[in-house]
Design a protein around this motif. Structure first.
Motif, PDB file in Angstrom:
ATOM      1  N   LEU A   1       0.907  -1.120   0.075  1.00 44.04           N
ATOM      2  CA  LEU A   1      -0.069  -0.025   0.086  1.00 44.04           C
ATOM      3  C   LEU A   1       0.853   1.391   0.069  1.00 44.04           C
ATOM      4  N   VAL A   2       1.863   1.263   0.808  1.00 41.40           N
ATOM      5  CA  VAL A   2       2.989   2.388   0.791  1.00 41.40           C
ATOM      6  C   VAL A   2       3.600   2.517  -0.608  1.00 41.40           C
ATOM      7  N   VAL A   3       3.829   1.682  -1.064  1.00 43.90           N
ATOM      8  CA  VAL A   3       4.606   1.503  -2.601  1.00 43.90           C
ATOM      9  C   VAL A   3       3.707   2.225  -3.513  1.00 43.90           C
ATOM     10  N   VAL A   4       2.201   1.791  -3.405  1.00 38.15           N
ATOM     11  CA  VAL A   4       1.250   2.236  -4.423  1.00 38.15           C
ATOM     12  C   VAL A   4       1.050   3.454  -4.070  1.00 38.15           C
ATOM     13  N   ALA A   5       0.799   4.086  -3.059  1.00 39.82           N
ATOM     14  CA  ALA A   5       0.775   5.447  -2.538  1.00 39.82           C
ATOM     15  C   ALA A   5       1.852   6.465  -2.908  1.00 39.82           C
ATOM     16  N   VAL A   6       3.036   5.783  -2.664  1.00 44.29           N
ATOM     17  CA  VAL A   6       4.193   6.808  -3.261  1.00 44.29           C
ATOM     18  C   VAL A   6       4.305   6.946  -4.778  1.00 44.29           C
ATOM     19  N   ALA A   7       3.901   5.930  -5.476  1.00 46.04           N
ATOM     20  CA  ALA A   7       3.884   5.918  -6.933  1.00 46.04           C
ATOM     21  C   ALA A   7       2.785   6.770  -7.328  1.00 46.04           C
ATOM     22  N   LEU A   8       1.639   6.708  -6.695  1.00 43.55           N
ATOM     23  CA  LEU A   8       0.460   7.505  -7.008  1.00 43.55           C
ATOM     24  C   LEU A   8       0.892   9.117  -6.703  1.00 43.55           C
TER      25      LEU A   8
END
Length: 97
Positions: free
Chosen positions: A11-18
């Motif tokens: 979730l953190v990786v996806v949030a940072v990517a977004l």
């Protein structure tokens, strides 16, 4: 059908990517303390202001790299056309020294 459980790291990786793709405004800068503004103003006056004079600033004769001192050892390192010697190469000023 079973759902795959999402891990917090994913979730953190996806949030940072977004955020990287969509853009994220930078947080506002903290206000500059009043004393820092005064220090900056003093620095500008010392190193930039010529006070309508002969083109020299306080920093011309009192450089930070020489601990703001004006001594014979420092003067000996200056080229002959250094602004410190303006009276020596400006005829209008030469008469006053």
């Amino acid at each position: 059908m079973l759902r795959k459980r999402t891990r917090p790291l994913e979730l953190v990786v996806v949030a940072v990517a977004l955020l990287a793709v969509l853009g994220c405004p930078a947080p506002p800068s903290p206000p500059i303390p009043p004393e820092q503004e005064l220090i900056a103003k003093g620095r500008d006056l010392f190193f930039k202001e010529t006070f309508g004079g002969n083109g020299r600033t306080c920093g011309t004769c009192h450089p930070a790299e020489n601990n703001f001192a004006l001594d014979a050892a420092f003067i000996a390192t200056l080229p002959p056309d250094h602004p410190l010697f303006v009276a020596e190469f400006t005829p209008a000023l030469r008469n006053h020294f």
